[in-house]
Design a protein around this motif. Structure first.
Motif, PDB file in Angstrom:
ATOM      1  N   ASP A   1      14.403  -2.533   1.467  1.00 16.43           N
ATOM      2  CA  ASP A   1      14.997  -3.779   1.669  1.00 16.43           C
ATOM      3  C   ASP A   1      16.374  -4.051   0.844  1.00 16.43           C
ATOM      4  N   LEU A   2      16.417  -3.509  -0.415  1.00 19.84           N
ATOM      5  CA  LEU A   2      17.467  -3.513  -1.333  1.00 19.84           C
ATOM      6  C   LEU A   2      18.527  -2.581  -0.849  1.00 19.84           C
ATOM      7  N   LEU A   3      18.196  -1.187  -0.418  1.00 21.09           N
ATOM      8  CA  LEU A   3      19.348  -0.252   0.024  1.00 21.09           C
ATOM      9  C   LEU A   3      19.769  -0.633   1.616  1.00 21.09           C
ATOM     10  N   ALA A   4      18.957  -1.344   2.356  1.00 15.87           N
ATOM     11  CA  ALA A   4      19.702  -1.783   3.580  1.00 15.87           C
ATOM     12  C   ALA A   4      20.625  -2.974   3.366  1.00 15.87           C
ATOM     13  N   ALA A   5      20.683  -3.505   2.121  1.00 19.80           N
ATOM     14  CA  ALA A   5      21.456  -4.688   2.125  1.00 19.80           C
ATOM     15  C   ALA A   5      22.699  -4.203   1.107  1.00 19.80           C
ATOM     16  N   ARG A   6      22.395  -3.394   0.016  1.00 19.01           N
ATOM     17  CA  ARG A   6      23.353  -2.808  -0.840  1.00 19.01           C
ATOM     18  C   ARG A   6      23.186  -1.113  -1.135  1.00 19.01           C
TER      19      ARG A   6
ATOM     20  N   ASP B   1       4.089   3.212  -2.131  1.00 17.86           N
ATOM     21  CA  ASP B   1       4.380   3.717  -3.297  1.00 17.86           C
ATOM     22  C   ASP B   1       5.571   4.660  -3.241  1.00 17.86           C
ATOM     23  N   GLY B   2       5.993   5.197  -4.506  1.00 17.51           N
ATOM     24  CA  GLY B   2       7.436   5.919  -4.839  1.00 17.51           C
ATOM     25  C   GLY B   2       7.433   7.143  -3.873  1.00 17.51           C
ATOM     26  N   VAL B   3       6.194   7.811  -3.495  1.00 17.65           N
ATOM     27  CA  VAL B   3       6.282   9.229  -2.616  1.00 17.65           C
ATOM     28  C   VAL B   3       6.987   8.571  -1.338  1.00 17.65           C
ATOM     29  N   GLU B   4       6.213   7.734  -0.657  1.00 14.98           N
ATOM     30  CA  GLU B   4       6.611   7.153   0.530  1.00 14.98           C
ATOM     31  C   GLU B   4       7.840   6.615   0.794  1.00 14.98           C
ATOM     32  N   ALA B   5       8.158   6.009  -0.183  1.00 13.62           N
ATOM     33  CA  ALA B   5       9.543   5.297  -0.466  1.00 13.62           C
ATOM     34  C   ALA B   5      10.650   6.352  -0.433  1.00 13.62           C
ATOM     35  N   THR B   6      10.325   7.399  -1.260  1.00 14.60           N
ATOM     36  CA  THR B   6      11.156   8.463  -1.318  1.00 14.60           C
ATOM     37  C   THR B   6      11.497   9.063  -0.016  1.00 14.60           C
ATOM     38  N   ARG B   7      10.189   9.393   0.704  1.00 15.53           N
ATOM     39  CA  ARG B   7      10.489   9.844   2.108  1.00 15.53           C
ATOM     40  C   ARG B   7      11.268   9.077   3.082  1.00 15.53           C
ATOM     41  N   ARG B   8      11.040   8.057   2.929  1.00 12.34           N
ATOM     42  CA  ARG B   8      11.739   7.061   3.880  1.00 12.34           C
ATOM     43  C   ARG B   8      13.391   6.986   3.615  1.00 12.34           C
ATOM     44  N   ILE B   9      13.535   6.944   2.116  1.00 12.28           N
ATOM     45  CA  ILE B   9      14.862   6.879   1.712  1.00 12.28           C
ATOM     46  C   ILE B   9      15.828   8.052   1.917  1.00 12.28           C
ATOM     47  N   THR B  10      14.957   9.296   1.910  1.00 10.79           N
ATOM     48  CA  THR B  10      16.042  10.492   2.192  1.00 10.79           C
ATOM     49  C   THR B  10      15.981  10.796   3.741  1.00 10.79           C
ATOM     50  N   ARG B  11      15.076  10.081   4.390  1.00  2.00           N
ATOM     51  CA  ARG B  11      15.322  10.095   5.998  1.00  2.00           C
ATOM     52  C   ARG B  11      16.440   9.179   6.313  1.00  2.00           C
ATOM     53  N   ASP B  12      16.134   7.987   5.917  1.00  2.00           N
ATOM     54  CA  ASP B  12      17.085   6.829   6.462  1.00  2.00           C
ATOM     55  C   ASP B  12      18.469   6.743   5.682  1.00  2.00           C
TER      56      ASP B  12
ATOM     57  N   THR C   1      21.842   8.935  -0.327  1.00  2.00           N
ATOM     58  CA  THR C   1      20.996   8.382  -1.438  1.00  2.00           C
ATOM     59  C   THR C   1      20.012   9.425  -2.025  1.00  2.00           C
ATOM     60  N   ALA C   2      20.181   9.656  -3.373  1.00  2.00           N
ATOM     61  CA  ALA C   2      19.282  10.674  -4.031  1.00  2.00           C
ATOM     62  C   ALA C   2      18.263   9.720  -4.753  1.00  2.00           C
ATOM     63  N   VAL C   3      17.150  10.533  -4.786  1.00  2.00           N
ATOM     64  CA  VAL C   3      15.968   9.964  -5.707  1.00  2.00           C
ATOM     65  C   VAL C   3      15.779  10.694  -6.775  1.00  2.00           C
TER      66      VAL C   3
ATOM     67  N   LEU D   1       8.314  16.134  -4.797  1.00  2.00           N
ATOM     68  CA  LEU D   1       9.281  16.950  -4.488  1.00  2.00           C
ATOM     69  C   LEU D   1       9.415  17.145  -2.922  1.00  2.00           C
ATOM     70  N   LYS D   2       8.220  17.180  -2.345  1.00  2.00           N
ATOM     71  CA  LYS D   2       8.175  17.313  -0.659  1.00  2.00           C
ATOM     72  C   LYS D   2       8.697  16.102   0.123  1.00  2.00           C
ATOM     73  N   ALA D   3       8.666  15.112  -0.857  1.00  2.00           N
ATOM     74  CA  ALA D   3       9.080  13.852  -0.028  1.00  2.00           C
ATOM     75  C   ALA D   3      10.724  13.750  -0.308  1.00  2.00           C
ATOM     76  N   GLY D   4      11.310  14.607  -1.094  1.00  2.00           N
ATOM     77  CA  GLY D   4      12.654  14.685  -1.184  1.00  2.00           C
ATOM     78  C   GLY D   4      13.294  14.132  -2.454  1.00  2.00           C
ATOM     79  N   ALA D   5      12.639  14.003  -3.220  1.00  2.00           N
ATOM     80  CA  ALA D   5      13.132  13.803  -4.779  1.00  2.00           C
ATOM     81  C   ALA D   5      13.968  14.782  -5.387  1.00  2.00           C
TER      82      ALA D   5
END
Length: 211
Positions: A41-46, A61-72, A76-78, A94-98
């Motif tokens: 939600d934060l990244l969508a706004a800022r 959790d952080g793994v799924e959040a990382t996966r969605r961030i690197t996709r969407d 943005t790097a994690v 790492l597989k999620a994209g960190a």
């Protein structure tokens, strides 16, 4: 300035990290979040250049959040900052994209260096995590290197093989733990050596030569 978002479910750690990073001349903390969903939600706004991400959190959790961030949010790097250094946690992140993985023993200078590296498209791991990765590599069986065609290096051949599998430059960088600029350099060098002009021709070449 590097725009950074801090994500941790413990308020004291979250606020402490934000205050600590706020003292750096080249870092701007654009927001904090208590779980993965709040981070999205934060990244969508800022938008942020780097997200400093905890792993074990409620809601998302952080793994799924990382996966969605690197996709969407591909820009943005994690960088993971966690207490966990077990193989499963490292591999899943790492597989999620960190792009980096630190433990909470890290000091301000180490965290700052990881944020700068991530913003520049590079990967950073602390000593504990690097040790786990090296140990995992030591367990892999060694294979005699094949003679590669047209003067290709092993890395160039590897990149061509990933192109043939349909991976983008960003996905190749994530798979090989290198920066996108490095991937582009390998692609340009390989294309010149094998005399192809595009990814379709490169994929065909990789298939014909068993790469």
């Amino acid at each position: 300035m590097i725009a950074v978002a801090v994500v941790d479910d413990q308020q004291l750690i979250r606020e402490g990290l934000a205050a600590l990073l706020g003292l750096l001349d080249d870092v701007e903390v654009v927001g904090t979040a208590a779980d993965g969903q709040e981070a999205l939600d934060l990244l969508a706004a800022r938008p942020a250049d780097v997200v400093l991400m905890d792993l074990r959190m409620p809601v998302l959790d952080g793994v799924e959040a990382t996966r969605r961030i690197t996709r969407d949010h591909p820009g943005t790097a994690v960088v993971v900052l966690t207490t966990y250094t077990d193989d499963e946690s490292i591999v899943r992140a790492l597989k999620a994209g960190a792009r980096g993985y630190l433990t909470k023993d890290a000091g301000r200078a180490e965290i700052a260096a990881a944020l700068r590296s991530a913003a520049a498209g590079q990967s950073t791991f602390d000593a504990k995590v690097s040790g786990r990765l090296v140990a995992a590599l030591d367990e892999l069986p060694l294979r005699r290197p094949a003679v590669l065609p047209d003067g290709l290096t092993a890395r160039e051949a590897e990149v061509l093989g990933l192109i043939a599998r349909g991976l983008s430059n960003q996905e190749i960088a994530r798979t090989l733990f290198i920066g996108e600029a490095t991937v582009k350099t390998h692609i340009n060098n390989a294309f010149a050596k094998i005399d192809v002009r595009n990814r379709v021709e490169a994929a065909r070449y990789a298939g014909e030569h068993g790469l």
